[in-house]
Design a protein around this motif. Structure first.
Motif, short mmCIF file in Angstrom:
data_model
loop_
_atom_site.label_atom_id
_atom_site.label_comp_id
_atom_site.label_asym_id
_atom_site.label_seq_id
_atom_site.Cartn_x
_atom_site.Cartn_y
_atom_site.Cartn_z
N SER A 1 0.60 -1.68 -0.03
CA SER A 1 0.31 -0.16 -0.20
C SER A 1 1.32 1.39 -0.01
O SER A 1 0.63 2.23 -0.25
N THR B 1 2.60 1.02 -3.34
CA THR B 1 1.52 1.90 -4.39
C THR B 1 1.68 3.70 -4.10
O THR B 1 1.24 3.80 -5.18
N MET B 2 0.94 3.90 -3.23
CA MET B 2 1.45 5.13 -3.17
C MET B 2 2.09 5.85 -3.85
O MET B 2 2.18 7.22 -4.05
N LEU C 1 2.57 6.29 -7.41
CA LEU C 1 1.51 6.64 -8.05
C LEU C 1 1.34 8.53 -7.82
O LEU C 1 1.31 9.75 -8.56
N GLN C 2 1.77 8.86 -7.02
CA GLN C 2 2.91 10.23 -6.42
C GLN C 2 4.22 10.93 -7.10
O GLN C 2 3.82 11.76 -7.67
N THR D 1 -2.91 7.64 -14.05
CA THR D 1 -1.56 7.89 -12.81
C THR D 1 -0.92 8.77 -14.21
O THR D 1 -0.80 9.85 -13.17
N MET E 1 -4.96 13.93 -3.70
CA MET E 1 -3.87 12.73 -2.55
C MET E 1 -5.21 12.41 -2.65
O MET E 1 -4.96 11.10 -2.31
N ARG F 1 -5.54 9.31 -4.61
CA ARG F 1 -4.55 8.28 -4.64
C ARG F 1 -5.09 7.70 -3.79
O ARG F 1 -4.38 6.72 -4.07
N GLY F 2 -4.91 8.17 -2.83
CA GLY F 2 -4.89 7.12 -1.77
C GLY F 2 -6.40 6.35 -1.93
O GLY F 2 -6.30 4.58 -1.99
N THR G 1 -5.25 4.01 -4.62
CA THR G 1 -4.28 2.41 -3.42
C THR G 1 -5.31 1.50 -3.00
O THR G 1 -4.93 0.65 -3.32
N THR H 1 6.31 8.40 1.18
CA THR H 1 5.45 9.17 0.81
C THR H 1 4.99 11.03 1.28
O THR H 1 5.33 11.25 2.49
N LEU I 1 -0.76 3.53 3.95
CA LEU I 1 -1.39 5.44 3.94
C LEU I 1 -0.56 5.95 4.61
O LEU I 1 -0.14 6.90 4.82
#
Length: 346
Positions: A48, A51-52, A55-56, A113, A119, A122-123, A126, A179, A262
């Motif tokens: 998780s 992955t975040m 994405l960021q 993406t 934000m 994105r969460g 995820t 992150t 996260l």
């Protein structure tokens, strides 16, 4: 140690303990419903967070390919069973839930993406990637051996952990990631500084525990899970599907792992194998609760968090040893208070 250092360590222990409480509850839930000591719980946390981070940074996370792989295997298994049993509805459901939906989700994430997402989105993305990994893992690795002995289930769980760790190294590499925080605010509370991210961790953990409490006590599916945990055979006789209960338990465990990842990703660097130690500390907290009591597991998690925090000050090289040694007196104490019950007579 002065009072300011003691308060700072207590704050750090509370933050860690809040995350361990979530993991302990998830491990306890999976064990109560399926008898699986879920070793890969920590992998959901690490996946998780990474992955975040992907994405960021505007990169397609490697977990979407893991999602597609597990979905393809699950779809093949479901379609095969449906065709073998001449159950066309099951085969069609397998094609839809394990085939079409994951492909649509992957396509959406790959498309969104590079465009940049807020934000919150994105969460949610995820969560959309990580949560299905739980039921898919159950379908691929555990469903066919659900009635096996506890030792067999533990061996399968260890194998799943090792496989996911290897996949994590392949898709994320050996480098760690961190992150952006959900909040960069900070407040002066007496002699200590309280950050917005720490408030997010404790608040979100408390909210998640409250939601789980409501789910187990106020919803039909939650009560079905409780019934399965208390008496699997009796619940099955009442029409509760053990397969459905196991699938739901793994989905909740994946959701808890996704939330935990996260929450901790902005405050510590996460590597592909970081989740194992984090999950192991959640397991220690669950053992303190006897793998039976959710409140005791949460209390044990706070104890683990505090012990880890203060150990890092007094004996930093041995803090992991001190935390894991906590399990020994608990097991000895419970061995004198518990009667042995054969698994077949539960």
């Amino acid at each position: 140690m002065n009072s300011q250092i003691a308060l700072f360590l207590a704050q750090d222990g509370l933050i860690n303990g809040a995350v361990y409480a979530l993991l302990a509850i998830a491990i306890l839930l999976v064990f109560a419903v399926t008898r699986v000591i879920f070793v890969p719980q920590g992998e959901f946390v690490a996946f998780s967070a990474l992955t975040m981070a992907s994405l960021q940074s505007g990169k397609t996370p490697g977990t979407v390919w893991l999602l597609l792989l597990l979905s393809a295997i699950s779809m093949t298994m479901e379609v095969w069973v449906g065709l073998r049993d001449r159950n066309l509805n099951r085969a069609i459901r397998g094609l839809f839930f394990y085939g079409a939906l994951p492909v649509v989700l992957t396509a959406a994430i790959v498309w969104l993406t590079p465009l940049g997402m807020p934000m919150v989105i994105r969460g949610l993305a995820t969560f959309a990637i990580i949560v299905p990994l739980g039921p898919l893992l159950y379908r691929v690795a555990f469903q066919r051996v659900a009635q096996a002995s506890g030792l067999v289930l533990f061996i399968v769980s260890m194998a799943a952990h090792l496989a996911l760790a290897a996949v994590g190294l392949i898709i994320f590499g050996p480098e760690g990631s961190r992150t952006m925080p959900f909040s960069e605010s900070s407040w002066k509370l007496g002699p200590i500084q309280v950050t917005g991210q720490s408030v997010w961790v404790v608040g979100a953990s408390a909210a998640a525990i409250a939601v789980l409490f409501w789910f187990f006590n106020r919803t039909f599916r939650g009560k079905a899970l409780k019934a399965t945990a208390v008496n699997r055979v009796g619940a099955q006789l009442m029409g509760i599907s053990p397969t459905g209960a196991g699938t739901l338990a793994f989905a909740l465990a994946a959701a808890v792992g996704a939330l935990s990842g996260l929450l901790i990703a902005p405050i510590t660097t996460i590597f592909y194998d970081t989740g194992f130690l984090i999950g192991l500390k959640g397991f220690v907290a669950a053992i303190v609760g006897g793998l039976l009591s959710y409140p005791l597991a949460a209390a044990g998690a706070l104890l683990v968090g505090m012990l880890e925090s203060y150990s890092s000050f007094w004996a930093s090289p041995y803090k992991e040893v001190i935390v894991f040694t906590l399990i020994l007196p608990v097991l000895v104490w419970r061995s004198f208070r518990s009667l042995h019950i054969d698994e077949d007579n539960e």
